[in-house]
Design a protein around this motif. Structure first.
Motif, PDB file in Angstrom:
ATOM      1  N   THR A 116      12.018 -13.621   1.334  1.00 50.65           N
ATOM      2  CA  THR A 116      11.238 -12.683   0.514  1.00 50.65           C
ATOM      3  C   THR A 116       9.759 -12.944   0.795  1.00 50.65           C
ATOM      4  O   THR A 116       9.409 -13.936   1.453  1.00 50.65           O
ATOM      5  CB  THR A 116      11.523 -12.871  -0.985  1.00 50.65           C
ATOM      6  N   THR A 117       8.919 -12.094   0.292  1.00 50.66           N
ATOM      7  CA  THR A 117       7.488 -12.304   0.494  1.00 50.66           C
ATOM      8  C   THR A 117       6.690 -11.675  -0.635  1.00 50.66           C
ATOM      9  O   THR A 117       7.198 -10.812  -1.372  1.00 50.66           O
ATOM     10  CB  THR A 117       7.032 -11.720   1.846  1.00 50.66           C
ATOM     11  N   VAL A 118       5.452 -12.115  -0.757  1.00 49.18           N
ATOM     12  CA  VAL A 118       4.499 -11.558  -1.714  1.00 49.18           C
ATOM     13  C   VAL A 118       3.297 -11.065  -0.926  1.00 49.18           C
ATOM     14  O   VAL A 118       2.645 -11.846  -0.212  1.00 49.18           O
ATOM     15  CB  VAL A 118       4.067 -12.603  -2.765  1.00 49.18           C
ATOM     16  N   VAL A 119       3.009  -9.798  -1.045  1.00 53.10           N
ATOM     17  CA  VAL A 119       1.863  -9.195  -0.362  1.00 53.10           C
ATOM     18  C   VAL A 119       0.650  -9.308  -1.291  1.00 53.10           C
ATOM     19  O   VAL A 119       0.686  -8.843  -2.435  1.00 53.10           O
ATOM     20  CB  VAL A 119       2.158  -7.723  -0.010  1.00 53.10           C
ATOM     21  N   GLU A 120      -0.435  -9.925  -0.793  1.00 54.22           N
ATOM     22  CA  GLU A 120      -1.613 -10.205  -1.611  1.00 54.22           C
ATOM     23  C   GLU A 120      -2.808  -9.370  -1.138  1.00 54.22           C
ATOM     24  O   GLU A 120      -3.193  -9.458   0.031  1.00 54.22           O
ATOM     25  CB  GLU A 120      -1.964 -11.696  -1.546  1.00 54.22           C
ATOM     26  N   GLY A 121      -3.387  -8.597  -2.048  1.00 53.18           N
ATOM     27  CA  GLY A 121      -4.541  -7.767  -1.720  1.00 53.18           C
ATOM     28  C   GLY A 121      -5.854  -8.403  -2.153  1.00 53.18           C
ATOM     29  O   GLY A 121      -5.919  -9.098  -3.181  1.00 53.18           O
ATOM     30  N   HIS A 122      -6.930  -8.172  -1.344  1.00 51.18           N
ATOM     31  CA  HIS A 122      -8.251  -8.752  -1.631  1.00 51.18           C
ATOM     32  C   HIS A 122      -9.345  -7.723  -1.297  1.00 51.18           C
ATOM     33  O   HIS A 122      -9.112  -6.763  -0.541  1.00 51.18           O
ATOM     34  CB  HIS A 122      -8.473 -10.021  -0.789  1.00 51.18           C
ATOM     35  N   THR A 123     -10.533  -7.937  -1.851  1.00 47.66           N
ATOM     36  CA  THR A 123     -11.700  -7.072  -1.586  1.00 47.66           C
ATOM     37  C   THR A 123     -12.932  -7.932  -1.307  1.00 47.66           C
ATOM     38  O   THR A 123     -12.897  -9.162  -1.473  1.00 47.66           O
ATOM     39  CB  THR A 123     -12.002  -6.169  -2.798  1.00 47.66           C
ATOM     40  N   ASP A 124     -13.995  -7.259  -0.913  1.00 47.96           N
ATOM     41  CA  ASP A 124     -15.275  -7.960  -0.838  1.00 47.96           C
ATOM     42  C   ASP A 124     -15.913  -7.953  -2.233  1.00 47.96           C
ATOM     43  O   ASP A 124     -15.259  -7.569  -3.220  1.00 47.96           O
ATOM     44  CB  ASP A 124     -16.186  -7.320   0.216  1.00 47.96           C
ATOM     45  N   GLY A 135     -18.854 -10.838   7.098  1.00 50.17           N
ATOM     46  CA  GLY A 135     -18.073 -11.588   6.109  1.00 50.17           C
ATOM     47  C   GLY A 135     -17.327 -10.667   5.161  1.00 50.17           C
ATOM     48  O   GLY A 135     -16.165 -10.908   4.822  1.00 50.17           O
ATOM     49  N   ARG A 136     -18.019  -9.598   4.721  1.00 43.41           N
ATOM     50  CA  ARG A 136     -17.357  -8.657   3.801  1.00 43.41           C
ATOM     51  C   ARG A 136     -16.173  -7.953   4.483  1.00 43.41           C
ATOM     52  O   ARG A 136     -15.145  -7.711   3.850  1.00 43.41           O
ATOM     53  CB  ARG A 136     -18.361  -7.646   3.281  1.00 43.41           C
ATOM     54  N   ALA A 137     -16.282  -7.667   5.795  1.00 43.57           N
ATOM     55  CA  ALA A 137     -15.184  -7.029   6.530  1.00 43.57           C
ATOM     56  C   ALA A 137     -13.963  -7.948   6.596  1.00 43.57           C
ATOM     57  O   ALA A 137     -12.812  -7.492   6.517  1.00 43.57           O
ATOM     58  CB  ALA A 137     -15.654  -6.640   7.929  1.00 43.57           C
ATOM     59  N   ILE A 138     -14.213  -9.232   6.711  1.00 40.82           N
ATOM     60  CA  ILE A 138     -13.090 -10.199   6.740  1.00 40.82           C
ATOM     61  C   ILE A 138     -12.418 -10.281   5.373  1.00 40.82           C
ATOM     62  O   ILE A 138     -11.191 -10.428   5.269  1.00 40.82           O
ATOM     63  CB  ILE A 138     -13.602 -11.583   7.199  1.00 40.82           C
ATOM     64  N   ASN A 139     -13.215 -10.173   4.313  1.00 37.31           N
ATOM     65  CA  ASN A 139     -12.648 -10.295   2.964  1.00 37.31           C
ATOM     66  C   ASN A 139     -11.840  -9.067   2.538  1.00 37.31           C
ATOM     67  O   ASN A 139     -10.993  -9.176   1.643  1.00 37.31           O
ATOM     68  CB  ASN A 139     -13.773 -10.545   1.947  1.00 37.31           C
ATOM     69  N   ARG A 140     -12.084  -7.947   3.158  1.00 35.14           N
ATOM     70  CA  ARG A 140     -11.315  -6.733   2.805  1.00 35.14           C
ATOM     71  C   ARG A 140      -9.970  -6.786   3.542  1.00 35.14           C
ATOM     72  O   ARG A 140      -9.814  -6.266   4.644  1.00 35.14           O
ATOM     73  CB  ARG A 140     -12.096  -5.483   3.199  1.00 35.14           C
ATOM     74  N   ARG A 141      -8.966  -7.376   2.877  1.00 35.59           N
ATOM     75  CA  ARG A 141      -7.732  -7.704   3.597  1.00 35.59           C
ATOM     76  C   ARG A 141      -6.519  -7.699   2.680  1.00 35.59           C
ATOM     77  O   ARG A 141      -6.648  -7.738   1.448  1.00 35.59           O
ATOM     78  CB  ARG A 141      -7.860  -9.097   4.240  1.00 35.59           C
ATOM     79  N   VAL A 142      -5.353  -7.693   3.328  1.00 37.29           N
ATOM     80  CA  VAL A 142      -4.074  -7.953   2.665  1.00 37.29           C
ATOM     81  C   VAL A 142      -3.361  -9.027   3.474  1.00 37.29           C
ATOM     82  O   VAL A 142      -3.238  -8.918   4.714  1.00 37.29           O
ATOM     83  CB  VAL A 142      -3.186  -6.689   2.559  1.00 37.29           C
TER      84      VAL A 142
END
Length: 211
Positions: free
Chosen positions: A134-142, A195-202
């Motif tokens: 199973t897995t957990v998908v984690e969302g993040h923003t800048d 840096g902000r582009a790297i933080n906008r991720r899942v």
């Protein structure tokens, strides 16, 4: 002359009985019985000249029996044989296989880019290979925008990736969870565009143990 005739058997008798002395004590009752029976039979002769020879024959018979019995005795020696030590073999440790997902997003967007589909497909194939995973998908923003807005945006990004896994690549919905962390877990400096582009991720991690 009769004295000599009588003495010779007695001397021989003494030697035979001495030979029997080397036997085990447990054989003596039988030896004595054999000698007694033989001696009694020959002692029935009244002639004193035969009495000595009767004793000799009786002793010889008993001695022969005792010798035959002594020859039959076997010495049994117990030998303890130690079984060879078999070295214990520890089972090989289980191997952990791991696949990671890192999907990047444009500013203030939640749409999964086409170039990210190949990475999502790899995760789906891994999960199909190991059905217990199973897995957990984690969302993040800048850090641009309010915390509340970024929290909601991170959740929408996580749900978008989950939807691709389920709808596009056939992973069962119950095997994939989605959660958003907003701007709380940056991995790069939010003061720069890079840096902000790297933080906008899942992100997602799937692990499988192989015995």
């Amino acid at each position: 002359m009769s004295i000599v005739r009588n003495a010779i058997p007695l001397v021989v008798l003494t030697g035979v009985l001495s030979g029997c002395a080397g036997l085990q004590k447990s054989d003596w009752p039988t030896c004595a019985a054999v000698g007694g029976v033989t001696g009694a039979a020959l002692g029935a002769f009244e002639s004193s000249s035969y009495a000595g020879w009767g004793a000799l024959i009786a002793a010889t018979t008993a001695g022969g029996y005792c010798w035959a019995q002594g020859q039959g005795q076997e010495v049994v020696t117990q030998v303890e044989v130690e079984e060879p030590m078999v070295p214990s073999i520890d089972p090989a440790p289980a191997e952990t296989l791991r696949v990671e997902l890192d999907v990047k997003f444009d500013f203030d967007r939640q749409v999964v880019k086409p170039e990210s589909y190949a990475d999502i497909r790899d995760v789906a194939e891994f999960m199909k290979q190991f059905p217990q995973t199973t897995t957990v998908v984690e969302g993040h923003t800048d850090a641009v925008g309010t915390e509340a807005y970024n929290q909601s945006l991170s959740e929408r990004r996580a749900m978008a990736v989950r939807e691709v896994l389920v709808s596009e690549f056939g992973i069962q919905p119950g095997r994939v969870d989605a959660i958003g962390f907003g701007e709380a877990r940056p991995v790069a400096d939010n003061d720069s565009e890079e840096g902000r582009a790297i933080n906008r991720r899942v992100e997602a991690v799937v692990e499988a143990r192989v015995e």
